[in-house]
Scaffold this motif. Structure first.
Motif, mmCIF file in Angstrom:
data_model
loop_
_atom_site.group_PDB
_atom_site.id
_atom_site.type_symbol
_atom_site.label_atom_id
_atom_site.label_comp_id
_atom_site.label_asym_id
_atom_site.label_seq_id
_atom_site.Cartn_x
_atom_site.Cartn_y
_atom_site.Cartn_z
ATOM 1 N N GLY A 19 1.552 0.640 -56.293
ATOM 2 C CA GLY A 19 1.133 -0.514 -55.501
ATOM 3 C C GLY A 19 0.807 -0.134 -54.073
ATOM 4 N N LEU A 20 1.645 0.745 -53.497
ATOM 5 C CA LEU A 20 1.374 1.190 -52.125
ATOM 6 C C LEU A 20 0.072 1.988 -52.075
ATOM 7 C CD1 LEU A 20 4.981 2.232 -51.026
ATOM 8 C CD2 LEU A 20 3.719 0.166 -50.420
ATOM 9 N N LEU A 21 -0.121 2.814 -53.100
ATOM 10 C CA LEU A 21 -1.362 3.594 -53.161
ATOM 11 C C LEU A 21 -2.573 2.672 -53.221
ATOM 12 C CD1 LEU A 21 -0.785 6.603 -55.564
ATOM 13 C CD2 LEU A 21 -1.448 6.627 -53.155
ATOM 14 N N VAL A 22 -2.450 1.646 -54.052
ATOM 15 C CA VAL A 22 -3.563 0.701 -54.182
ATOM 16 C C VAL A 22 -3.869 0.062 -52.834
ATOM 17 C CG1 VAL A 22 -4.200 -1.530 -55.170
ATOM 18 C CG2 VAL A 22 -3.207 0.232 -56.614
ATOM 19 N N LEU A 23 -2.810 -0.273 -52.085
ATOM 20 C CA LEU A 23 -3.008 -0.906 -50.781
ATOM 21 C C LEU A 23 -3.842 -0.017 -49.864
ATOM 22 C CD1 LEU A 23 0.410 -2.545 -49.908
ATOM 23 C CD2 LEU A 23 -1.744 -3.671 -50.331
ATOM 24 N N PHE A 24 -3.579 1.300 -49.942
ATOM 25 C CA PHE A 24 -4.307 2.198 -49.040
ATOM 26 C C PHE A 24 -5.654 2.609 -49.616
ATOM 27 C CE2 PHE A 24 -0.092 2.669 -47.255
ATOM 28 C CZ PHE A 24 -0.401 2.566 -45.903
ATOM 29 N N LYS A 109 -11.559 -12.174 -55.694
ATOM 30 C CA LYS A 109 -12.678 -11.573 -54.981
ATOM 31 C C LYS A 109 -12.269 -11.124 -53.575
ATOM 32 C CE LYS A 109 -16.172 -13.094 -57.894
ATOM 33 N NZ LYS A 109 -15.336 -13.536 -58.974
ATOM 34 N N GLU A 110 -11.229 -11.759 -53.060
ATOM 35 C CA GLU A 110 -10.892 -11.566 -51.659
ATOM 36 C C GLU A 110 -9.668 -10.651 -51.565
ATOM 37 O OE1 GLU A 110 -9.238 -14.425 -48.073
ATOM 38 O OE2 GLU A 110 -9.587 -15.206 -50.072
ATOM 39 N N ARG A 111 -9.791 -9.565 -50.818
ATOM 40 C CA ARG A 111 -8.670 -8.642 -50.604
ATOM 41 C C ARG A 111 -7.988 -8.256 -51.920
ATOM 42 N NH1 ARG A 111 -8.038 -7.049 -45.764
ATOM 43 N NH2 ARG A 111 -8.814 -8.339 -44.091
ATOM 44 N N VAL A 112 -8.798 -7.691 -52.788
ATOM 45 C CA VAL A 112 -8.316 -7.324 -54.118
ATOM 46 C C VAL A 112 -7.135 -6.369 -54.032
ATOM 47 C CG1 VAL A 112 -8.994 -6.240 -56.279
ATOM 48 C CG2 VAL A 112 -10.608 -7.654 -55.036
ATOM 49 N N GLU A 113 -7.204 -5.427 -53.061
ATOM 50 C CA GLU A 113 -6.155 -4.403 -53.031
ATOM 51 C C GLU A 113 -4.801 -5.018 -52.700
ATOM 52 O OE1 GLU A 113 -8.209 -4.874 -50.584
ATOM 53 O OE2 GLU A 113 -7.114 -4.673 -48.699
ATOM 54 N N GLN A 114 -4.806 -6.053 -51.841
ATOM 55 C CA GLN A 114 -3.514 -6.667 -51.514
ATOM 56 C C GLN A 114 -2.949 -7.422 -52.706
ATOM 57 O OE1 GLN A 114 -3.703 -9.013 -47.954
ATOM 58 N NE2 GLN A 114 -4.044 -7.245 -46.633
ATOM 59 N N TYR A 115 -3.856 -8.079 -53.432
ATOM 60 C CA TYR A 115 -3.425 -8.858 -54.591
ATOM 61 C C TYR A 115 -2.836 -7.949 -55.659
ATOM 62 C CZ TYR A 115 -3.935 -12.417 -58.272
ATOM 63 O OH TYR A 115 -3.708 -13.309 -59.280
ATOM 64 N N PHE A 119 1.181 -7.386 -56.961
ATOM 65 C CA PHE A 119 1.677 -7.533 -58.336
ATOM 66 C C PHE A 119 2.323 -6.255 -58.848
ATOM 67 C CE2 PHE A 119 -0.727 -11.438 -58.456
ATOM 68 C CZ PHE A 119 0.160 -12.242 -59.140
ATOM 69 N N LEU A 120 1.774 -5.114 -58.475
ATOM 70 C CA LEU A 120 2.398 -3.863 -58.910
ATOM 71 C C LEU A 120 3.801 -3.743 -58.322
ATOM 72 C CD1 LEU A 120 -0.478 -1.256 -58.723
ATOM 73 C CD2 LEU A 120 0.446 -2.423 -60.681
ATOM 74 N N ILE A 121 3.911 -4.036 -57.027
ATOM 75 C CA ILE A 121 5.224 -3.918 -56.388
ATOM 76 C C ILE A 121 6.198 -4.895 -57.047
ATOM 77 C CG2 ILE A 121 6.444 -4.290 -54.212
ATOM 78 C CD1 ILE A 121 3.910 -3.228 -52.806
ATOM 79 N N MET A 122 5.717 -6.110 -57.323
ATOM 80 C CA MET A 122 6.574 -7.085 -58.010
ATOM 81 C C MET A 122 7.055 -6.544 -59.342
ATOM 82 S SD MET A 122 5.264 -10.950 -57.994
ATOM 83 C CE MET A 122 3.805 -11.119 -57.026
#
Lengths: 504, 483
Positions: A19-24, A109-115, A119-122
């Protein structure tokens, strides 16, 4: 090679790190974010399979145990393990995660990486809740989950999302802090934070009652039970589809899991003394909330209320035990109720997840969840309606679906405890059928009255795959629930012993 | 009359700090013309030098010198080190802020250094006179800093309020000291404690003395009902000064609470314990409720700081070495968190725009997602939500108060924690869910500021995942004194 891998830690940390990787990595690049997320959840799910294949069903003791000292000053350990009660829930989590990521694929569509990252972190945190054997570790996962969920509902939710997400956060936080105080009190009494040590410790009646009530606040809010359920319909209605799925399929189970892992074994005498409260509230949930579900105009709200009603079976099955033993002395009867409750948790995880996903599919196309906005969807979306009707039937508790198994077991044991309990619990078969089928009739069948429905298109491949997987699981569990029960059997037996051994 | 040359060694860090500060004070007048930042760098170097000195001579035993007026022990050394680390952070943030707001001057740093010296003396004080001396060195520097911005009416008013109420508090404290002295005939903490435990002192006078001392301490810490100055001063002062007021002095404040109550007056625990319970509960309740309605973030953090003081006092209520250790841990965590929180305001403020209202944070996630995450960490850590370090701080003080037999206080504490979660969430809500008023990307004024604020905020997460060493440090340092 796999046997040397600390499976439980992997299941917790792989999605969190992913999840952290996805964020970056996914910043400004939704495609990378999506594929990286999918890769992570699929890998996590595959890595959770050895839990099943390597599981020893003959013992009730903890398996795949990992233990490292964490805060030695306070005897706090990083202590993980699963038994028959938690293993199915872990699997439910890793499985649902795959569907959750897949369901959000083209929708967000908006800020996909945060979404996706949230969910991954959850996902990792939820596994942590189910496998933590140290109460502080358990609490940390339990609370940490609120943060990503808060963001997800508040950011991607509906129009009243801010109100809903604040309510969700404060309700559940309020419930849990009392659990923390009880942990601290028990640590003070026993010198250990280990949940397994809590199981073995002697406690006076006053202490038990207070601890039971503290736990009750935490778990009843989470499950949620009447009258602290009001956050759930709000949260569901405002949450994006995947958020609702996680809420209904997994987060509610945390409440039920809390009752079996902490309330019953740690405070058995208080549970026995206060079982009337639990049974009463469960029956109110089953009957009254079922009736409330009847009058909903919003599909999500309807399913949200139906979730509360169905989760009533979990608490009912668990706390019937004392009445059954008192009235009939039948240990099998008591065990039937408990096992039914556990099966109901797993099955409701799949069914409610499926229902919310189905509503999500409609919502993506029409951007409304008003029942009255639909009619005759079957003419345009036959495949979709086929799956949706399967899910609806499972929600009603039709034999042959997983929904039947748990409810039937609990209703049977309710009749053993008391004729009235059984009758009231069985009412759900009528009420549940009424609200579910009425919704099915109004939404899927009949004439097309709305031109927007005319333009609907049937499931795409991705949606089809998600729906089909869930339908298969729901029917498979309904037709052949034996493996699931076999996994739970030894642990439920052990739980029954713990719940009926006085600690005074 | 014999004159014994005292042992100067334990006080070398203070003496070096004083010498360097005086040097910088004089040199600043020359430097200011040639290089704007010379004073700033000299200040940072001075702090580092003192930190190195303390580390090199880190004391494992208790050394008392200057005729029993000054003490050096591991408790003091650890707190001083944290004061230094926090101060270094404060000055990094302040430099940019002062530049942005066009009142960069050497006085700020010199006054700041004198304040640190005052904190050092407070932490190491071992009789009433030293304690008073340290407190005044620190307070006078801070009065001047608050009012430093002469062109700002709010700042001058805040300085006035702070000065008048601070002087009142000092008066109370001194009055209390004099009563204790009158009853015991001693001013040294160890001797006072001895006379009290021998039972030869007048109980009534002692009790009055304790009440005044506790009131004085409560004023200085900002505990309810003696908190009135805090929101006004925090809001009125320039943010760089608020940052200073809200962090390092809290550590020194805790030190004097410990020195006075645990070392000088342990024999009167029954008298002061009930007072502290009252202060603690009132602070937690009022701090959490009053903060809800604040629209100014600095003011909100002031009320939240009042609530934190209430939590800090939970460990003092327990009145055991473990309890004090828990409070020590709490105050260190609070200072770090405060540094991150006020630092964020500094990092985002621009010329003519303070960025200190909650609405300023609207849509921060859209404008700078990284800083939004950092602020989220700070807010959740303050709220005590895991996995951040603030969670551990709260759980440990609550555990100690339960251990002392006050489970009901623990319940009050967690309820106020839930209430206070609401206003921390408001900030997160503004950052993530509200639309920004304008959509321009927002960056910290400078890269170094970005790094510092991220470093401090991330340390809240890292410490939260690995809290063990910091907890051990606090418990060992106080337990070594108790033995």
């Amino acid at each position: 090679m796999l046997s040397s891998l600390p499976i439980l830690s992997t299941l917790i940390w792989l999605p969190i790190i992913g999840g952290l990787l996805v964020l970056f990595a996914g910043r400004n690049n939704p495609t990378v974010a999506k594929w990286l997320s999918l890769l992570t959840v699929v890998a996590t799910f595959l890595l959770s399979i050895p839990l099943v294949t390597g599981f020893d069903t003959t013992t009730a003791s903890m398996q795949f145990v990992e233990q490292v000292a964490w805060v030695p000053m306070f005897n706090i350990h990083y202590h993980l393990g699963v038994d028959g009660l938690s293993m199915p829930l872990v699997l439910l989590t890793t499985f649902t995660q795959v569907l959750v990521i897949a369901s959000a694929w083209d929708v967000i569509k908006e800020r996909v990486e945060q979404y996706m990252g949230a969910f991954l972190i959850m996902g990792g945190i939820m596994v942590g809740v189910f496998v933590a054997l140290d109460s502080i570790l358990f609490y940390i996962f339990w609370e940490a989950l609120l943060i990503p969920m808060f963001i997800v509902i508040g950011k991607w939710g509906g129009p009243r999302r801010v109100y809903a997400t604040l309510k969700f956060f404060l309700y559940t936080f309020f419930g849990s802090v009392f659990m923390l105080v009880s942990f601290l009190y028990m640590y003070h009494e026993s010198g250990s934070f280990s949940i397994l040590d809590f199981h073995g410790m002697q406690l006076g009646m006053t202490a038990q009652i207070l601890i039971f009530l503290a736990f009750f606040l935490a778990f009843a809010v989470k499950i949620p039970m009447f009258p602290v359920h009001t956050w759930l319909p709000d949260a569901h209605v405002e949450a994006p589809t995947a958020g609702s799925v996680v809420l209904a399929a997994i987060m509610l189970k945390m409440g039920g899991y809390g009752f079996v892992r902490l309330s019953l074994p740690v405070t058995p005498d208080a549970s026995m003394t206060l079982d009337w409260l639990m049974i009463g509230l469960s029956l109110i949930a089953i009957v009254y909330i079922g009736i409330v579900a009847l009058v909903q105009n919003d599909m999500k709200k309807l399913v949200a209320y139906s979730s509360i009603s169905h989760m009533g079976f979990v608490t009912l099955g668990l706390f019937l035990v004392y009445d059954i033993l008192q009235n009939t002395g039948s240990i099998q009867g008591a065990q039937l109720g408990m096992e039914g409750a556990m099966v109901q948790m797993i099955s409701h995880g799949f069914i409610s997840g499926a229902m919310f996903l189905a509503i999500g599919v409609l919502y993506d196309r029409m951007h409304t969840r008003e029942i009255s906005a639909y009619s005759g969807v079957v003419n345009k979306m036959p495949w979709f309606v086929m799956f949706a009707v399967i899910f609806a039937m499972a929600n009603v508790g039709l034999p042959g679906t997983s929904g039947f198994v748990g409810e039937f077991m609990v209703i049977l044991s309710a009749f053993k405890a008391n004729l009235w309990y059984g009758t009231l619990a069985a009412l759900t078969l009528v009420i549940g059928a009424a609200y579910t089928l009425w919704m099915v009739k109004r939404v899927f069948f009949g004439q097309i009255t709305n031109e927007n429905v005319e333009k609907l298109t049937d499931l795409n491949k991705r949606e089809f795959a998600i729906m089909a997987t869930l339908a298969i699981v729901i029917i498979a569990l309904g037709v052949f629930p034996a493996p699931l029960m076999e996994v739970m059997h030894a642990s439920v037996e052990n739980l029954l012993v713990q719940a009926t051994t006085s600690k005074l | 009359m014999n004159f014994v040359i005292p042992d100067f060694a334990p006080a070398i860090p203070e003496m070096v700090l004083l010498a360097l500060t005086s040097f910088i004070l004089v040199a600043d007048t020359f430097w200011a013309k040639r290089s704007q930042f010379a004073t700033y760098y000299a200040t940072q170097i001075a702090l580092v030098v003192v930190a190195v000195l303390i580390l090199m001579s880190f004391s494992t035993t208790q050394i008392i010198t200057f005729d029993g007026s000054f003490v050096r022990d591991s408790f003091a050394d650890i707190l001083k080190l944290f004061v230094l680390v926090i101060s270094i952070g404060i000055f990094v943030f302040s430099k940019e802020y002062l530049l942005q707001h066009k009142f960069f001057s050497g006085e700020f740093f010199v006054l700041g250094l004198f304040g640190v010296l005052g904190m050092f003396v407070m932490i190491s004080s071992y009789n009433f006179i030293t304690l008073y001396l340290g407190l005044e060195i620190m307070s006078l520097s801070m009065y001047a800093m608050v009012a430093m911005r002469k062109d700002s009416g709010a700042a001058v008013e805040a300085g006035m309020k702070y000065f008048v109420l601070g002087a009142l508090a000092t008066g109370m404290l001194l009055y209390g000291f004099s009563m204790i002295y009158g009853a015991t005939g001693e001013i040294g903490f160890a001797q006072v404690s001895e006379v009290i435990s021998s039972g030869n002192a007048d109980g009534v006078v002692l009790a009055f003395g304790v009440v005044f001392i506790v009131i004085g301490l409560a004023f200085k810490l900002g505990a309810v009902p003696f908190h009135m100055w805090m929101p006004d001063v925090y809001q009125g002062a320039p943010t760089a000064v608020t940052l200073y007021l809200g962090t390092a002095p809290k550590i020194a404040g805790f030190a004097i609470v410990y020195r006075l109550l645990a070392e000088a007056l342990p024999g009167l625990v029954e008298e002061w314990q009930s007072l502290i319970i009252m202060l603690s509960i009132l602070s937690m309740v009022l701090g959490s409720i009053a903060a809800i309605v604040q629209d100014n973030l600095k003011r909100m953090l002031a009320y939240s700081g009042i609530g934190h003081i209430g939590f800090l006092l939970l460990g003092v209520i327990a009145a055991t070495p473990d309890g004090y250790s828990a409070s020590m841990f709490y105050v260190i965590v609070y200072a770090i968190t405060g540094l991150a929180g006020f630092g964020m305001i500094v990092a985002l403020s621009r010329t003519g725009n303070e960025f200190d209202r909650v609405v300023d944070f609207k849509g921060l996630n859209a404008r700078n997602p990284w800083l939004a995450v950092m602020m989220l960490i700070v807010m959740f850590s303050m709220a005590g939500i895991p996995p951040f370090i603030g969670f551990w701080a709260k759980i440990i003080v609550i555990e100690e108060v339960i251990k002392a037999g006050f489970t009901w206080i623990a319940v009050v504490a967690v309820i106020t924690a839930v209430i206070s979660a609401y206003y921390y969430l408001r900030v997160v809500k503004a950052m993530y869910f509200d639309e920004p008023e304008d959509n321009t990307k927002i960056e910290p004024v400078s890269g170094s500021l970005n790094w510092t604020v991220s470093f401090v905020a991330l340390s809240l997460l890292v410490l939260g995942l690995m809290p063990s060493s910091l907890i051990n440090l606090c418990y060992q340092s106080i337990n070594s004194l108790a033995l």
